[in-house]
Design a protein around this motif. Structure first.
Motif, PDB file in Angstrom:
ATOM      1  N   GLU A  89       0.821  -1.206   0.000  1.00  0.00           N
ATOM      2  CA  GLU A  89       0.000   0.000   0.000  1.00  0.00           C
ATOM      3  C   GLU A  89       0.862   1.266   0.000  1.00  0.00           C
ATOM      4  N   GLU A  90       2.109   1.142  -0.449  1.00  0.00           N
ATOM      5  CA  GLU A  90       3.026   2.271  -0.399  1.00  0.00           C
ATOM      6  C   GLU A  90       2.494   3.473  -1.188  1.00  0.00           C
ATOM      7  N   GLU A  91       2.034   3.246  -2.425  1.00  0.00           N
ATOM      8  CA  GLU A  91       1.562   4.359  -3.247  1.00  0.00           C
ATOM      9  C   GLU A  91       0.398   5.072  -2.567  1.00  0.00           C
ATOM     10  N   TRP A  92      -0.540   4.289  -2.018  1.00  0.00           N
ATOM     11  CA  TRP A  92      -1.688   4.895  -1.335  1.00  0.00           C
ATOM     12  C   TRP A  92      -1.233   5.670  -0.106  1.00  0.00           C
ATOM     13  N   LEU A  93      -0.262   5.122   0.640  1.00  0.00           N
ATOM     14  CA  LEU A  93       0.237   5.805   1.821  1.00  0.00           C
ATOM     15  C   LEU A  93       0.876   7.148   1.470  1.00  0.00           C
ATOM     16  N   ARG A  94       1.688   7.147   0.419  1.00  0.00           N
ATOM     17  CA  ARG A  94       2.359   8.391   0.038  1.00  0.00           C
ATOM     18  C   ARG A  94       1.331   9.438  -0.407  1.00  0.00           C
ATOM     19  N   GLU A  95       0.331   9.041  -1.166  1.00  0.00           N
ATOM     20  CA  GLU A  95      -0.720   9.979  -1.585  1.00  0.00           C
ATOM     21  C   GLU A  95      -1.482  10.506  -0.371  1.00  0.00           C
ATOM     22  N   SER A  96      -1.755   9.605   0.581  1.00  0.00           N
ATOM     23  CA  SER A  96      -2.491  10.010   1.780  1.00  0.00           C
ATOM     24  C   SER A  96      -1.676  10.978   2.621  1.00  0.00           C
ATOM     25  N   VAL A  97      -0.387  10.707   2.757  1.00  0.00           N
ATOM     26  CA  VAL A  97       0.481  11.600   3.523  1.00  0.00           C
ATOM     27  C   VAL A  97       0.530  12.977   2.887  1.00  0.00           C
ATOM     28  N   GLU A  98       0.650  13.025   1.571  1.00  0.00           N
ATOM     29  CA  GLU A  98       0.692  14.305   0.870  1.00  0.00           C
ATOM     30  C   GLU A  98      -0.619  15.066   1.060  1.00  0.00           C
ATOM     31  N   GLU A  99      -1.724  14.362   0.940  1.00  0.00           N
ATOM     32  CA  GLU A  99      -3.030  14.994   1.117  1.00  0.00           C
ATOM     33  C   GLU A  99      -3.196  15.535   2.531  1.00  0.00           C
ATOM     34  N   LEU A 100      -2.832  14.740   3.530  1.00  0.00           N
ATOM     35  CA  LEU A 100      -2.992  15.169   4.918  1.00  0.00           C
ATOM     36  C   LEU A 100      -2.011  16.277   5.281  1.00  0.00           C
ATOM     37  N   LYS A 101      -0.819  16.247   4.698  1.00  0.00           N
ATOM     38  CA  LYS A 101       0.132  17.336   4.955  1.00  0.00           C
ATOM     39  C   LYS A 101      -0.420  18.663   4.439  1.00  0.00           C
ATOM     40  N   GLN A 102      -1.006  18.625   3.250  1.00  0.00           N
ATOM     41  CA  GLN A 102      -1.599  19.841   2.703  1.00  0.00           C
ATOM     42  C   GLN A 102      -2.772  20.306   3.560  1.00  0.00           C
ATOM     43  N   LEU A 103      -3.530  19.365   4.048  1.00  0.00           N
ATOM     44  CA  LEU A 103      -4.657  19.701   4.898  1.00  0.00           C
ATOM     45  C   LEU A 103      -4.181  20.206   6.257  1.00  0.00           C
ATOM     46  N   ALA A 104      -3.042  19.677   6.737  1.00  0.00           N
ATOM     47  CA  ALA A 104      -2.425  20.081   8.017  1.00  0.00           C
ATOM     48  C   ALA A 104      -3.428  20.095   9.164  1.00  0.00           C
ATOM     49  N   PRO A 105      -4.059  18.970   9.462  1.00  0.00           N
ATOM     50  CA  PRO A 105      -5.041  18.941  10.555  1.00  0.00           C
ATOM     51  C   PRO A 105      -4.361  19.130  11.909  1.00  0.00           C
ATOM     52  N   GLN A 106      -5.091  19.775  12.813  1.00  0.00           N
ATOM     53  CA  GLN A 106      -4.582  20.012  14.151  1.00  0.00           C
ATOM     54  C   GLN A 106      -5.487  19.322  15.174  1.00  0.00           C
ATOM     55  N   GLY A 107      -4.917  18.990  16.308  1.00  0.00           N
ATOM     56  CA  GLY A 107      -5.707  18.387  17.358  1.00  0.00           C
ATOM     57  C   GLY A 107      -6.738  19.369  17.907  1.00  0.00           C
ATOM     58  N   ASP A 108      -7.943  18.936  18.163  1.00  0.00           N
ATOM     59  CA  ASP A 108      -9.045  19.757  18.680  1.00  0.00           C
ATOM     60  C   ASP A 108      -9.425  20.889  17.730  1.00  0.00           C
ATOM     61  N   GLU A 109      -9.081  20.738  16.458  1.00  0.00           N
ATOM     62  CA  GLU A 109      -9.376  21.814  15.508  1.00  0.00           C
ATOM     63  C   GLU A 109     -10.866  21.933  15.259  1.00  0.00           C
ATOM     64  N   GLU A 110     -11.578  20.832  15.222  1.00  0.00           N
ATOM     65  CA  GLU A 110     -13.013  20.869  14.927  1.00  0.00           C
ATOM     66  C   GLU A 110     -13.751  21.719  15.953  1.00  0.00           C
ATOM     67  N   LEU A 111     -13.470  21.506  17.227  1.00  0.00           N
ATOM     68  CA  LEU A 111     -14.141  22.261  18.281  1.00  0.00           C
ATOM     69  C   LEU A 111     -13.865  23.754  18.128  1.00  0.00           C
TER      70      LEU A 111
END
Length: 573
Positions: free
Chosen positions: A190-212
């Protein structure tokens, strides 16, 4: 040595206190008299499994107490000190074990009146008494137990512990290597999927407790928006672009113009107004104050609206951020607040994949090193076992001669296991063989030995092994089963010789073995007031003569049987 055994309310035994001496003690009696109950009671004191069926009917609990005299040099005292026993509690070299079994099957164990666990009781009992049941003749035929018998005879315990440790390390390293390979294989898939997911999440840059935080900001902006709308609406009413649309203000204006017409065009302070004119003047002043109040309200509303810094784009950005985060959460099957840790997990998996090949090489080297160390120690252990096997063969063969197996020879076969069968005991397979007659090739015990021969072979093993142990007593349950005549006499003689150095107890139906005892106890069963009870009595010399005669002749004891009993007793003495 075992000095006393006290039994209370065990099956058919109501109350029994037995006192023992050194040497060979034999238990005799009719079949079903309760000899097995006596052994079961001793087994309870040694930590054997308890059962509610052992508690005598009509009583709340059963109790067994065993008293031992053990030299202070015995290793059991070290075990007791490690368990927390004070040295002062052990100074008199007396050991009292008490076991209580409740009617519901629950049990408690005590050593010198201090509670101990059942597992600990069993552990120390292995260094006190060894009980030999009839079933062990069958167990002796199972080669799976032969290795431990050989090792117990004299193989280095240090080497045995070392081989166990090295095998454990080897297996642990192998398991780590297998787990890492499986992880890397799954990750590589699943390497290709992992790398795409990491790139997507890095761009999104989610933070802890961000939703609240986003939800709170959106709520505040929405409230500000609704507040501004209400304020603007009120201001529009007070100050419309089309003044004609504001009826209250227009009415005030029209009323003011009309009232001004009613007043004199000019007057000074000396001009006296009529009462009507005064009323009109007051109404006009009220209208003027109302106009001023409306103007003040308009100014306040403008000030509030200017203070509210409403940014419609910010609200749109927050809504868009929430939508994007929630979409990512649904995609990866986690909450928004878990996206940041998910990103770290994905990055770790990719890092492990990148470092995997290097780690695999290190672990492969570790596995090879551990295996080499195990093999080296296993070779030393095999060589040690070969030497000990020769000694065991000689010792057992020598013991067979006095047991009327003088033409038999005992052999220990040690063969290597296949590498996939190596284990914590090394890489040897051990099997006992016997050749019962000269010229006959050695064969496994279950193919070459009869029941009587197995009994004697088992006795020979116990005699030899007991010389290397710290046991205080040996217990044999019908070791003479299946033999008679001179063979039974030989068994009795050997037991008597062993008892010169080690306390021995024997349950027997053989008069020859019974006559070899230093002490003889008869077990009998009586019915008292409709209740069956088991009793034990130490026999006097005359009582021994009668009991052995009974064993020879049956219920009808003859003078010939008594004479034969005298002969057996005289021979043993």
């Amino acid at each position: 040595m075992l000095t006393q055994l006290s039994i209370r309310n065990v099956v058919l035994i109501e109350k029994l206190d037995l006192f023992f001496n050194r040497g060979l003690t034999v238990f005799t009696g009719e079949t079903g008299a309760g000899k097995s109950i006596l052994l079961d009671s001793l087994g309870l004191a040694l930590g054997e499994r308890a059962s509610s069926s052992l508690v005598r009917v009509g009583t709340n609990q059963a109790t067994v107490t065993a008293c031992f005299e053990i030299p202070l040099s015995h290793p059991i005292y070290k075990q007791l000190e490690e368990q927390g026993f004070e040295a002062s509690d052990l100074a008199d070299a007396a050991l009292v074990i008490r076991r209580i079994i409740a009617a519901d099957g629950r049990s408690r164990a005590y050593i010198n009146d201090q509670p101990v666990s059942l597992s600990f009781l069993k552990e120390i009992s292995q260094n006190l008494v060894e009980m030999q049941g009839q079933h062990e003749q069958v167990g002796l035929m199972d080669p799976r137990g032969h290795l431990s018998i050989l090792d117990n005879f004299g193989v280095s315990t240090t080497l045995l512990q070392k081989i166990k440790l090295l095998y454990s390390k080897w297996i642990e390293a192998t398991a780590k290597l297998s787990a890492l390979k499986a992880t890397i294989e799954a990750t590589a898939h699943e390497e290709e999927w992992l790398r795409e997911s990491v790139e997507e999440l890095k761009q999104l840059a989610p933070q802890g407790d961000e939703e609240l935080d986003l939800v709170e900001k959106r709520k505040n902006l929405q409230q500000d928006e609704r507040r501004q709308e209400a304020l603007t609406s009120a201001l529009t009413i007070l100050s419309p672009q089309d003044r004609r649309a504001f009826q209250p203000a227009q009415a005030l204006l029209n009323a003011s113009k009309s009232l001004q017409k009613l007043l004199p065009s000019s007057f000074d302070e000396q001009t006296e107004l009529s009462s009507t004119d005064q009323a009109v003047q007051e109404a006009l002043e009220a209208i003027i104050r109302s106009e001023e109040a409306l103007g003040e309200a308009e100014n306040i509303l403008n000030h509030i609206i200017n203070d509210i810094q409403l940014d419609p784009q910010l609200l749109d950005d927050i809504e868009e951020r929430l939508f994007t985060l929630r979409a990512a959460g649904r995609k990866y099957g986690v909450n928004i607040d878990e996206l940041s840790s998910l990103l770290q997990d994905f990055e770790t998996r990719l890092l492990n994949l990148d470092l995997g090949n290097h780690q695999i090489q290190e672990l492969e080297q570790e596995v090879a090193t551990c295996r080499a160390a195990f093999e080296e120690a296993a070779e030393k252990l095999s060589a040690d076992r070969q030497k000990i096997a020769k000694k065991l063969e000689t010792a057992i063969t020598q013991e067979l001669t006095p047991l009327k197996l003088d033409r038999a020879k005992f052999f220990v076969s040690i063969t290597p296991l296949s590498s996939d069968a190596w284990n914590h005991t090394g890489k040897d397979q051990v099997q006992f063989l016997i050749a019962t007659n000269p010229g006959v090739p050695p064969a496994p015990l279950n193919k070459a030995a009869s029941g009587g021969e197995l009994s004697r072979l088992l006795l020979a093993l116990k005699v030899v092994l007991s010389q290397q142990s710290t046991l205080s007593a040996l217990v044999f349950d019908e070791i003479d089963s299946g033999v008679g005549g001179s063979t039974a006499t030989a068994i009795g003689d050997r037991l008597h010789r062993v008892a010169q150095n080690l306390q021995v107890f024997v349950v027997t139906h053989s008069p020859q073995v019974a006559a070899s005892g230093d002490t003889q106890l008869k077990i009998s069963k009586t019915i008292e007031k409709g209740v069956t009870l088991t009793h034990t009595k130490q026999l006097s010399a005359e009582e021994r003569r009668e009991e052995i005669a009974r064993m020879l002749a049956g219920n009808h004891v003859t003078d010939a049987a008594r004479a034969a009993a005298d002969s057996l007793l005289h021979r043993s003495n």
